[in-house]
Design an enzyme around this catalytic site. Structure first.
Site, PDB file in Angstrom:
ATOM      1  N   LYS A  13      28.228  33.850  42.004  1.00 17.66           N
ATOM      2  CA  LYS A  13      29.119  34.701  42.789  1.00 17.66           C
ATOM      3  C   LYS A  13      28.109  35.254  43.767  1.00 17.66           C
ATOM      4  O   LYS A  13      27.884  36.310  43.903  1.00 17.66           O
ATOM      5  CB  LYS A  13      29.277  35.714  41.711  1.00 17.66           C
ATOM      6  N   ASP A  65      38.339  32.741  44.013  1.00 17.94           N
ATOM      7  CA  ASP A  65      37.179  32.919  44.796  1.00 17.94           C
ATOM      8  C   ASP A  65      37.905  32.733  46.328  1.00 17.94           C
ATOM      9  O   ASP A  65      37.319  33.319  47.302  1.00 17.94           O
ATOM     10  CB  ASP A  65      36.173  31.528  44.486  1.00 17.94           C
ATOM     11  N   GLU A 115      37.077  35.526  48.963  1.00 15.10           N
ATOM     12  CA  GLU A 115      36.270  35.449  50.182  1.00 15.10           C
ATOM     13  C   GLU A 115      37.085  35.976  51.749  1.00 15.10           C
ATOM     14  O   GLU A 115      36.534  36.021  52.688  1.00 15.10           O
ATOM     15  CB  GLU A 115      35.465  34.141  50.329  1.00 15.10           C
TER      16      GLU A 115
END
Ligand SMILES: NC(=O)c1ccc[n+]([C@@H]2O[C@H](COP(=O)([O-])OP(=O)(O)OC[C@H]3O[C@@H](n4cnc5c(N)ncnc54)[C@H](OP(=O)(O)O)[C@@H]3O)[C@@H](O)[C@H]2O)c1
Length: 491
Positions: free
Chosen positions: A168, A226, A230
């Protein structure tokens, strides 16, 4: 691999109660490194394929963790790779059998960590799957390939374990924090377990790269959170927010440096530090004056609704697979149209001057109430959306808060936004460029005009009450107990 020992795992996991839901977590740490050979039974060669930010960091960490065990870490690259030299400079050489052509390394390795760019995985997986030894283990640090297989109706290879360990944080943080002894949290997933050892292998990989803890997820959940995260608060949204707030501060008459301090320095400095040490609740406590609390509250309430709408659109794009298709298409265009630079507006010139003057500044820059309100509203709207979509709390907290403040923002604080974004994966760099401007427009066109109105936002009281009583505060406190305090030193 012949031994099967699923009932007595080498690295035990525990069940953690996070807001009433039990989640599986394994605690790591350098003290567990001597146990790695026990979990890596039958693994003589670990092939780390690719030398991007993750390949470099994970290969170096695993080699250091396995020194003296006889387990070899070999880096695999394409023959024409421009990374060959850098891998050699880090001590991986053909002469020692620790550097080789990627397909040869894949065919020889017992544990293959596939860390080439996601779009390259999509292009090359048929050949890679064919080359895997029966009984070998394929490791992924992202769910991108699984998402592609789902989209085209293809399957994972039979007769091999398939595991995931997804740090992470950016590769540079994975290496730096390993060297500092604290490490980056990771998620882990077991997609195929052919012999009962897959969980131990995944946890050995997580421990070997230095994760202080690893939480269980699936690669499909990891893919969504994810790629979404982002593009949102981790990279794209934070970039868009500071650009819009800087322009606003300039329009209000602030000098360039002052505008930068309000819009960006206050976020990457005191706000991120407070979030890292005391969570979101700590930021609320740090706003001590009535003016600061009121300014924060107005900005938070004006932002939450528009942010929730944009985030839902983004999540839908990821969930539908359209965002992954757009990444593959963007990668195919790269040879003709390289990625545009991200740090081109005048604010980053001011930022350079602010950084140079940092040490001689008479007093620390305080948290700016408006910046904090906008930033936290996007962060909490992201948390709420991921909860509504059923992601586990450990994943939500890492993808929305911990990764931002403990891995990414310190790089933006030290050297600007390009240093943060362009040290991430190709998938992330493309996504931040695509979605950052959408968050910038959301703040400029919806949030800031609302703040210029009569000062009241419909439903503001309820939104702020929900923030004060939010379960994320307890979740962050619980997760903070699992890792050593992090003060990532980026120079
Ligand atoms: N970066 C992060 O912060 C991060 C965090 C968590 C997970 N991940 C995941 O980790 C994996 C690796 O990401 P990354 O950021 O380290 O790498 P990346 O920057 O996305 O990709 C760089 C690597 O891919 C190789 N590559 C690209 N096209 C190739 C092709 N056609 N054939 C062979 N190799 C090719 C490059 O080879 P050359 O060296 O030869 O150019 C380079 O080694 C991805 O699955 C990513 O999603 C990344």
């Amino acid at each position: 691999m012949t031994d099967t020992n699923p009932s007595a795992p080498v690295f035990p996991t525990t069940e953690l109660d996070l807001d009433g839901r039990l989640e599986t977590v394994a605690v790591g740490g350098h003290h567990l490194l001597p146990k790695l050979p026990e979990a890596l039974v039958g693994v003589d060669v670990i092939g780390v394929i690719g030398w991007g930010p993750q390949g470099r960091a994970q290969a170096c960490n695993l080699r250091d963790s396995l020194r003296g065990t006889g387990i070899r870490v070999t880096v695999g690259l394409r023959p024409e790779s421009p990374s060959w030299r850098d891998a050699e400079a880090h001590g991986f050489t053909e002469a020692t059998g620790t550097l080789g052509e990627m397909f040869e390394v894949i065919a020889q390795a017992d544990l293959v960590l596939l860390l080439i760019a996601d779009a390259a995985q999509v292009e090359l997986y048929p050949k890679i799957f064919e080359l895997l030894q029966p009984g070998a283990t394929l490791g992924l640090s992202h769910g991108f390939l699984i998402g592609h297989l789902d989209a085209v109706g293809d399957a994972l290879p039979a007769g091999v374990n398939v595991i995931g360990v997804c740090p992470k944080g950016m590769g540079a943080s994975v290496r730096r924090l390993y060297e500092q002894g604290s490490g980056i949290n990771a998620s882990f997933a077991v997609e195929q377990d052919i012999d009962g050892w897959a969980t131990d292998l995944a946890l050995a990989w997580a421990v070997g790269i230095g994760a202080p803890y690893a939480f269980r997820t699936t690669l499909r959940s990891e893919l969504r959170s994810d790629v979404f995260g982002e593009r949102a608060i981790l990279l794209g949204a934070v970039h868009g927010i500071v650009e819009a707030l800087y322009r606003q501060a300039r329009d209000e008459g602030d000098e360039e440096e002052v505008a930068f301090e309000r819009a960006c320095e206050s976020l990457t400095g005191p706000l991120a530090r407070t979030l890292s040490r005391q969570g979101i609740a700590g930021v609320l406590s740090a706003l001590t004056t009535p003016e600061a609390r009121a300014g924060f509250g107005r900005a938070y309430a004006a932002t939450y609704g528009p942010a929730a709408a944009l985030l839902e659109e983004l999540y839908d794009e990821v969930d539908s697979g359209r965002e992954l298709q757009s990444v593959s298409a963007a990668v195919a265009r790269l040879a003709r149209h390289p990625l545009a630079p991200v740090e081109t507006t005048p604010m980053w010139e001011a930022g350079r001057r602010v950084r140079v003057a940092r040490d001689s500044r008479p007093a620390a820059v305080p948290i700016d109430a408006r910046t904090a309100g906008v930033f936290l509203a996007v962060m909490v709207a992201q948390i709420d959306l991921l909860r509504a979509k059923g992601h586990p709390w450990s994943e939500i907290a890492n993808e929305s808060v911990i990764e931002a403040v403990d891995s990414l923002i310190p790089y933006m604080h030290s050297r600007g936004v390009a240093h943060m974004i362009d040290n991430c994966s190709t998938t992330a760099r493309i996504g931040a460029r695509r979605w950052g401007p959408a968050f910038e427009a959301m703040v400029a066109r919806e949030v800031l005009p609302a703040l210029h109105g009569d000062g009241t936002q419909a439903g503001a009281g309820a939104v702020l009450h929900a923030l004060e009583t939010h379960p994320v505060h307890a979740v962050l406190r619980t997760l903070a107990e699992l890792r050593p305090p992090i003060d990532i030193a980026v120079s």
